[in-house]
Design a protein around this motif. Structure first.
Motif, PDB file in Angstrom:
ATOM      1  N   ARG A 173      11.222  41.401  18.341  1.00 48.66           N
ATOM      2  CA  ARG A 173      12.479  42.053  17.964  1.00 48.66           C
ATOM      3  C   ARG A 173      12.204  43.481  17.532  1.00 48.66           C
ATOM      4  NH1 ARG A 173      15.600  36.981  16.829  1.00 48.66           N
ATOM      5  NH2 ARG A 173      14.204  36.399  15.164  1.00 48.66           N
ATOM      6  N   TYR A 174      11.074  43.693  16.870  1.00 44.16           N
ATOM      7  CA  TYR A 174      10.721  45.059  16.481  1.00 44.16           C
ATOM      8  C   TYR A 174      10.342  45.881  17.704  1.00 44.16           C
ATOM      9  CZ  TYR A 174      10.682  44.067  11.486  1.00 44.16           C
ATOM     10  OH  TYR A 174      11.047  43.757  10.206  1.00 44.16           O
ATOM     11  N   PHE A 175       9.478  45.336  18.534  1.00 41.00           N
ATOM     12  CA  PHE A 175       8.992  46.046  19.712  1.00 41.00           C
ATOM     13  C   PHE A 175       9.320  45.231  20.950  1.00 41.00           C
ATOM     14  CE2 PHE A 175       6.362  46.932  16.085  1.00 41.00           C
ATOM     15  CZ  PHE A 175       6.250  48.314  16.091  1.00 41.00           C
ATOM     16  N   GLY A 176      10.235  45.715  21.708  1.00 42.89           N
ATOM     17  CA  GLY A 176      10.690  44.961  22.868  1.00 42.89           C
ATOM     18  C   GLY A 176       9.585  44.598  23.837  1.00 42.89           C
ATOM     19  N   THR A 177       8.564  45.413  23.932  1.00 47.00           N
ATOM     20  CA  THR A 177       7.473  45.140  24.866  1.00 47.00           C
ATOM     21  C   THR A 177       6.129  45.438  24.209  1.00 47.00           C
ATOM     22  OG1 THR A 177       7.317  47.371  25.754  1.00 47.00           O
ATOM     23  CG2 THR A 177       8.924  45.906  26.784  1.00 47.00           C
ATOM     24  N   VAL A 204       7.171  48.225   7.487  1.00 46.47           N
ATOM     25  CA  VAL A 204       6.754  47.052   8.254  1.00 46.47           C
ATOM     26  C   VAL A 204       6.327  47.475   9.659  1.00 46.47           C
ATOM     27  CG1 VAL A 204       7.558  44.924   9.307  1.00 46.47           C
ATOM     28  CG2 VAL A 204       8.216  45.464   6.969  1.00 46.47           C
ATOM     29  N   VAL A 205       7.182  48.287  10.301  1.00 44.78           N
ATOM     30  CA  VAL A 205       6.862  48.759  11.643  1.00 44.78           C
ATOM     31  C   VAL A 205       5.516  49.462  11.657  1.00 44.78           C
ATOM     32  CG1 VAL A 205       7.533  50.441  13.388  1.00 44.78           C
ATOM     33  CG2 VAL A 205       9.247  48.911  12.426  1.00 44.78           C
ATOM     34  N   ALA A 206       5.332  50.369  10.709  1.00 47.13           N
ATOM     35  CA  ALA A 206       4.091  51.139  10.670  1.00 47.13           C
ATOM     36  C   ALA A 206       2.890  50.214  10.517  1.00 47.13           C
ATOM     37  CB  ALA A 206       4.143  52.146   9.533  1.00 47.13           C
ATOM     38  N   GLU A 207       3.047  49.195   9.678  1.00 44.58           N
ATOM     39  CA  GLU A 207       1.907  48.312   9.451  1.00 44.58           C
ATOM     40  C   GLU A 207       1.596  47.495  10.702  1.00 44.58           C
ATOM     41  OE1 GLU A 207       2.018  46.185   5.717  1.00 44.58           O
ATOM     42  OE2 GLU A 207       0.612  44.723   6.579  1.00 44.58           O
ATOM     43  N   PHE A 214      -6.465  46.557  19.297  1.00 44.58           N
ATOM     44  CA  PHE A 214      -6.702  47.152  20.615  1.00 44.58           C
ATOM     45  C   PHE A 214      -8.044  47.861  20.648  1.00 44.58           C
ATOM     46  CE2 PHE A 214      -1.834  47.635  21.245  1.00 44.58           C
ATOM     47  CZ  PHE A 214      -1.758  46.288  21.535  1.00 44.58           C
ATOM     48  N   ALA A 215      -8.358  48.562  19.567  1.00 44.02           N
ATOM     49  CA  ALA A 215      -9.621  49.288  19.525  1.00 44.02           C
ATOM     50  C   ALA A 215     -10.798  48.313  19.534  1.00 44.02           C
ATOM     51  CB  ALA A 215      -9.677  50.170  18.279  1.00 44.02           C
ATOM     52  N   GLU A 216     -10.628  47.183  18.856  1.00 43.50           N
ATOM     53  CA  GLU A 216     -11.742  46.235  18.747  1.00 43.50           C
ATOM     54  C   GLU A 216     -11.977  45.462  20.044  1.00 43.50           C
ATOM     55  OE1 GLU A 216     -10.963  45.318  14.019  1.00 43.50           O
ATOM     56  OE2 GLU A 216     -10.747  43.721  15.506  1.00 43.50           O
ATOM     57  N   GLN A 217     -10.864  44.953  20.612  1.00 42.99           N
ATOM     58  CA  GLN A 217     -11.046  44.033  21.750  1.00 42.99           C
ATOM     59  C   GLN A 217     -10.501  44.572  23.055  1.00 42.99           C
ATOM     60  OE1 GLN A 217      -8.291  40.987  20.664  1.00 42.99           O
ATOM     61  NE2 GLN A 217      -9.453  40.382  18.875  1.00 42.99           N
ATOM     62  N   GLY A 218      -9.876  45.718  22.994  1.00 36.72           N
ATOM     63  CA  GLY A 218      -9.236  46.232  24.185  1.00 36.72           C
ATOM     64  C   GLY A 218      -7.776  45.837  24.229  1.00 36.72           C
ATOM     65  N   TYR A 219      -6.991  46.628  24.941  1.00 38.66           N
ATOM     66  CA  TYR A 219      -5.548  46.420  24.968  1.00 38.66           C
ATOM     67  C   TYR A 219      -5.175  45.117  25.648  1.00 38.66           C
ATOM     68  CZ  TYR A 219      -0.688  47.142  26.379  1.00 38.66           C
ATOM     69  OH  TYR A 219       0.653  46.995  26.610  1.00 38.66           O
ATOM     70  N   GLU A 220      -5.717  44.923  26.822  1.00 34.51           N
ATOM     71  CA  GLU A 220      -5.262  43.781  27.621  1.00 34.51           C
ATOM     72  C   GLU A 220      -5.786  42.457  27.077  1.00 34.51           C
ATOM     73  OE1 GLU A 220      -5.664  42.856  32.052  1.00 34.51           O
ATOM     74  OE2 GLU A 220      -7.621  43.704  31.588  1.00 34.51           O
ATOM     75  N   ALA A 221      -6.936  42.506  26.413  1.00 38.52           N
ATOM     76  CA  ALA A 221      -7.498  41.270  25.878  1.00 38.52           C
ATOM     77  C   ALA A 221      -6.798  40.830  24.600  1.00 38.52           C
ATOM     78  CB  ALA A 221      -8.994  41.441  25.620  1.00 38.52           C
ATOM     79  N   THR A 222      -5.972  41.674  24.050  1.00 43.91           N
ATOM     80  CA  THR A 222      -5.258  41.332  22.817  1.00 43.91           C
ATOM     81  C   THR A 222      -3.881  40.775  23.159  1.00 43.91           C
ATOM     82  OG1 THR A 222      -6.380  43.184  21.732  1.00 43.91           O
ATOM     83  CG2 THR A 222      -4.475  42.237  20.617  1.00 43.91           C
ATOM     84  N   THR A 223      -3.581  39.601  22.648  1.00 41.23           N
ATOM     85  CA  THR A 223      -2.291  38.989  22.951  1.00 41.23           C
ATOM     86  C   THR A 223      -1.279  39.321  21.854  1.00 41.23           C
ATOM     87  OG1 THR A 223      -2.491  36.908  21.761  1.00 41.23           O
ATOM     88  CG2 THR A 223      -3.618  37.084  23.875  1.00 41.23           C
ATOM     89  N   MET A 224      -0.027  39.223  22.238  1.00 42.45           N
ATOM     90  CA  MET A 224       1.034  39.494  21.281  1.00 42.45           C
ATOM     91  C   MET A 224       0.998  38.473  20.150  1.00 42.45           C
ATOM     92  SD  MET A 224       2.645  42.236  21.919  1.00 42.45           S
ATOM     93  CE  MET A 224       4.399  42.464  21.609  1.00 42.45           C
ATOM     94  N   ALA A 225       0.630  37.250  20.473  1.00 45.66           N
ATOM     95  CA  ALA A 225       0.532  36.219  19.441  1.00 45.66           C
ATOM     96  C   ALA A 225      -0.481  36.647  18.381  1.00 45.66           C
ATOM     97  CB  ALA A 225       0.124  34.896  20.077  1.00 45.66           C
ATOM     98  N   GLN A 226      -1.577  37.200  18.840  1.00 44.21           N
ATOM     99  CA  GLN A 226      -2.625  37.666  17.940  1.00 44.21           C
ATOM    100  C   GLN A 226      -2.112  38.773  17.024  1.00 44.21           C
ATOM    101  OE1 GLN A 226      -5.923  38.974  20.261  1.00 44.21           O
ATOM    102  NE2 GLN A 226      -7.424  37.944  18.970  1.00 44.21           N
ATOM    103  N   VAL A 227      -1.441  39.739  17.624  1.00 44.56           N
ATOM    104  CA  VAL A 227      -0.880  40.833  16.831  1.00 44.56           C
ATOM    105  C   VAL A 227       0.078  40.269  15.787  1.00 44.56           C
ATOM    106  CG1 VAL A 227       0.568  42.902  16.904  1.00 44.56           C
ATOM    107  CG2 VAL A 227      -1.113  42.505  18.699  1.00 44.56           C
ATOM    108  N   GLY A 272       1.190  39.223  10.226  1.00 44.11           N
ATOM    109  CA  GLY A 272       1.938  38.366   9.317  1.00 44.11           C
ATOM    110  C   GLY A 272       3.415  38.242   9.628  1.00 44.11           C
ATOM    111  N   VAL A 273       3.784  38.390  10.873  1.00 48.70           N
ATOM    112  CA  VAL A 273       5.173  38.123  11.255  1.00 48.70           C
ATOM    113  C   VAL A 273       5.155  37.090  12.372  1.00 48.70           C
ATOM    114  CG1 VAL A 273       6.123  40.377  10.642  1.00 48.70           C
ATOM    115  CG2 VAL A 273       5.117  40.013  12.914  1.00 48.70           C
ATOM    116  N   SER A 274       6.319  36.518  12.622  1.00 51.01           N
ATOM    117  CA  SER A 274       6.373  35.557  13.714  1.00 51.01           C
ATOM    118  C   SER A 274       6.393  36.318  15.040  1.00 51.01           C
ATOM    119  CB  SER A 274       7.628  34.716  13.613  1.00 51.01           C
ATOM    120  OG  SER A 274       8.744  35.447  14.049  1.00 51.01           O
ATOM    121  N   GLN A 275       5.980  35.630  16.082  1.00 48.63           N
ATOM    122  CA  GLN A 275       5.965  36.242  17.398  1.00 48.63           C
ATOM    123  C   GLN A 275       7.374  36.704  17.772  1.00 48.63           C
ATOM    124  OE1 GLN A 275       3.735  33.830  20.051  1.00 48.63           O
ATOM    125  NE2 GLN A 275       4.081  35.143  21.838  1.00 48.63           N
TER     126      GLN A 275
END
Lengths: 196, 196
Positions: A53-57, A15-18, A27-40, A45-48
DNA sequence: GACAGGTTGGCAGTGACTGCCACTCTGGCG
DNA sequence: CGCCAGAGTGGCAGTCACTGCCAACCTGTC
């Protein structure tokens, strides 16, 4: 701690790897800062909430797996026989780290570029590096025959900081050459100019 | 640009200084992270919106006035006569910076401690430092007789990064000694261990 | 089939920071 | 003196990273 590897752990790893994969793609498509955590989160396919919880930041999506490398670095330096010079011991540590990376060179370049081009990521990376430096202090002090006090010794810290500085210099130039230069060569050049 | 100094500018300077004062006081009392920008704003008697106009980020409340020092550093290094070694030229630059600081040693220690103990501040400081390094690259390259290309030279960057590494080491140890050690001495020790 | 422990998701909140707009305050100009 | 352009300021609402809380769920166990 070598082979607990429950099925559960392995699926978690997957899961983490995916998640990391999806994030890097975004990040590659839109840039790091333009990508929101909600989007990721929705893309993976996980909740925000779980994503955090997987990645603290947000930075940990990119720099997350470097913590383990620090331990490896310290262990390798510590394992060098006493007749090896401090400089060579430290170099051996970094060599080990580089070869131990479980990514393709392609991906290493991708991640490195991301880090070097985004201030927040870069900062995060520097912090981890700093922790490595602190962890190395007692090891290097012993190797240099210096008593370890509560506050590290300036000579040991200077040597450590210098090696890290040259490694960073080499890394940065390697990235700026688009991965086409030999990172080792760059490191040797930098260190030779310093010690020469 | 030496003496425009309109009344307007001076009063603005005063406002900025007072805001910084209040902020540092609050940081000392409650800690950096526990202090909110809203708090700083009301304490200093400005609106939150204006506070963010004066200081783009919370970190700039502490690290804000270091931009000017970078220019001074580069200028000083550039002004060293050619017969001075690169190492001595860089040291001269840092010496100038230190003596040019318009704060009491007391406050320098206070600010430095704040920076070294708070990761976000530390990161911010590293970034400024990085810009300084980049700005120094062409100057040092010329001094070392290296042609300046689009991408800096590994030897020049290595030397610069090393000097910064030793300065940082000295600063950090100085702070951890509570300002009781001689920062210059620490720097000399660190650099001697590297070049020795 | 109930139960304990750990995992997840939603939800509301905090805090840094930004864009927008209306207000005010200043210095010229007729 | 009134008027006006421009700059500085304040308030307001919104975005985004991140957190605490609670309910739902899933898994293995007795």
């Amino acid at each position: 701690m070598e082979k607990p590897s429950t099925l559960w752990d392995r699926s978690r790893q997957a899961v983490v790897a995916e998640i990391v994969d999806t994030a890097l793609k975004l990040f590659a498509e839109q840039g790091y800062e333009a990508t929101t955590m909600a989007q990721v989160a929705t893309s993976a396919g996980v909740s925000q909430r779980s994503l955090f919880r997987y990645f603290g930041t947000k930075e940990d999506l990119v720099c997350g797996d470097q913590d383990a490398l620090g331990d490896l670095l310290v262990a390798t330096v510590e394992a060098q026989p006493p007749e090896v010079s401090t400089w060579d011991a430290l170099r051996a540590g970094f060599t080990t780290i580089l070869t131990a990376s479980n990514h393709t060179p392609q991906r290493v370049l991708e991640i490195s570029t991301l880090i070097f081009e985004n201030p927040p990521l870069r900062s995060r990376y520097f912090e981890k590096r700093l922790r490595w430096q602190r962890a190395l202090a007692p090891v290097v002090e012993k190797r240099m025959g210096i008593e370890s006090g509560e506050i590290p010794d300036a000579r040991a810290m200077g040597v450590i900081a210098t090696v890290f500085a040259c490694v960073d210099t080499a890394s940065e130039l390697w990235v700026r050459h688009g991965g086409k230069a030999d990172a080792f060569e760059l490191y040797e050049q930098a260190l030779a100019a310093v010690r020469g």
